[in-house]
Enzyme design. Structure first.
Site, short mmCIF file in Angstrom:
data_model
loop_
_atom_site.label_atom_id
_atom_site.label_comp_id
_atom_site.label_asym_id
_atom_site.label_seq_id
_atom_site.Cartn_x
_atom_site.Cartn_y
_atom_site.Cartn_z
N GLY A 46 0.86 -1.13 0.06
CA GLY A 46 -0.01 -0.17 -0.13
C GLY A 46 1.03 1.22 -0.12
O GLY A 46 2.04 1.29 0.24
N GLN A 51 2.89 10.12 1.42
CA GLN A 51 4.12 9.21 1.45
C GLN A 51 5.17 9.76 0.23
O GLN A 51 6.26 9.36 0.28
CB GLN A 51 3.98 7.92 1.37
CG GLN A 51 3.45 7.46 2.77
CD GLN A 51 3.41 5.83 2.86
OE1 GLN A 51 2.05 5.07 2.34
NE2 GLN A 51 4.02 5.06 3.44
N CYS A 88 6.05 -0.17 7.31
CA CYS A 88 5.53 1.20 6.55
C CYS A 88 6.69 1.37 5.70
O CYS A 88 7.88 1.40 6.13
CB CYS A 88 5.18 2.33 7.65
SG CYS A 88 4.84 3.79 6.78
N LEU A 89 6.45 1.72 4.51
CA LEU A 89 7.40 2.16 3.59
C LEU A 89 8.13 3.50 3.88
O LEU A 89 9.32 3.63 3.33
CB LEU A 89 6.92 2.12 1.92
CG LEU A 89 6.33 1.20 1.18
CD1 LEU A 89 5.90 1.40 0.01
CD2 LEU A 89 7.48 0.06 1.10
N HIS A 130 -4.32 1.07 7.57
CA HIS A 130 -3.00 1.76 7.44
C HIS A 130 -2.88 3.03 6.36
O HIS A 130 -2.45 4.09 6.92
CB HIS A 130 -1.69 0.69 7.09
CG HIS A 130 -0.57 1.07 7.20
ND1 HIS A 130 0.43 0.90 8.17
CD2 HIS A 130 0.17 1.97 6.39
CE1 HIS A 130 1.66 1.41 7.84
NE2 HIS A 130 1.50 2.05 6.87
N GLU A 131 -3.58 2.73 5.39
CA GLU A 131 -3.34 3.79 4.14
C GLU A 131 -4.26 5.12 4.60
O GLU A 131 -4.07 6.39 4.66
CB GLU A 131 -3.82 3.12 3.04
CG GLU A 131 -2.78 2.32 2.54
CD GLU A 131 -1.33 2.54 2.52
OE1 GLU A 131 -0.87 3.57 2.75
OE2 GLU A 131 -0.63 1.43 2.84
N HIS A 134 -2.79 7.00 7.14
CA HIS A 134 -1.67 8.14 6.63
C HIS A 134 -2.45 9.41 5.92
O HIS A 134 -1.68 10.30 6.04
CB HIS A 134 -0.92 7.38 5.34
CG HIS A 134 0.20 6.66 5.54
ND1 HIS A 134 1.42 7.27 6.20
CD2 HIS A 134 0.60 5.40 5.39
CE1 HIS A 134 2.23 6.33 6.36
NE2 HIS A 134 1.82 5.22 5.81
ZN ZN Z 1 2.71 3.53 5.61
#
Ligand code: ZN
Length: 181
Positions: A46, A51, A88-89, A130-131, A134
């Site tokens: 995701g 991000q 998380c990226l 999660h997204e 964000h």
């Molecule tokens: Zn993330």
């Protein structure tokens, strides 16, 4: 191809609530494409627009071989909970148990402005939560219990990317099993 640098923990854009999308135009479709390409390249399960430095309520996901996106999402969460590791990226290499709702019904719009509903459980439900977080400036460390958060913050302080001023895209040397989000 327009793979964008992924913003890392510490970048203020990750703590800024994103604005709703009002124009379903070509620019939005380019954003969705950039998000998908950046997510697949990472690789991740995701990726939310903040991000890559765009403060709009848009994210993409790739779970169980299903690639999708959602704009202006709102979530209905089940009372049933799930436990499991999450990553998380924007916090490369940081994986800790993060409690989430087991099932989610997500409502929003596709890139053409048509209403869509996504129902998911387990990893898809985790990704959708999660997204969407964000987009509200919330990170998964905020969702951890106290003990896990303490361990995560220690790992973040010790991470090689901690305090880096410029965004860096990192590629994991090992399979992430789609857990980077
Ligand atoms: Zn993330």
């Amino acid at each position: 191809m327009a793979i964008q640098p992924i913003r890392l923990f510490g970048d203020p854009v990750l703590r800024t609530p994103a604005s709703p999308v009002t124009d379903f135009d070509k620019e939005l479709r380019v954003l969705v494409k950039d998000l998908a390409e950046t997510m697949m390249d990472a690789p991740g399960a995701g990726l939310a627009a903040p991000q890559i430095g765009v403060s709009l309520r848009v994210f993409t996901y790739y779970v169980d071989d299903m690639l999708g996106h959602l704009i202006n999402p709102s979530l209905d969460l089940s009372d049933d909970r799930q436990d499991g590791e999450e990553g998380c990226l924007s916090l490369p290499g940081i994986y800790f148990d993060t409690p989430r709702a087991l099932r989610v019904v997500a409502k929003g719009f596709n890139q053409h402005g048509e209403p869509v509903t996504i129902e998911g459980s387990e990893l898809l439900a985790r990704a959708l939560q999660h997204e969407t977080d964000h987009l509200d400036g919330i990170l998964f460390i905020d969702r951890m219990d106290r003990e896990q958060r303490k361990l995560a913050l220690k790992a973040i302080r010790e991470a090689e990317w901690a305090g880096q001023a410029t965004p860096v895209v990192k590629e994991s040397p090992h399979a992430t099993f789609g857990r980077g989000l």
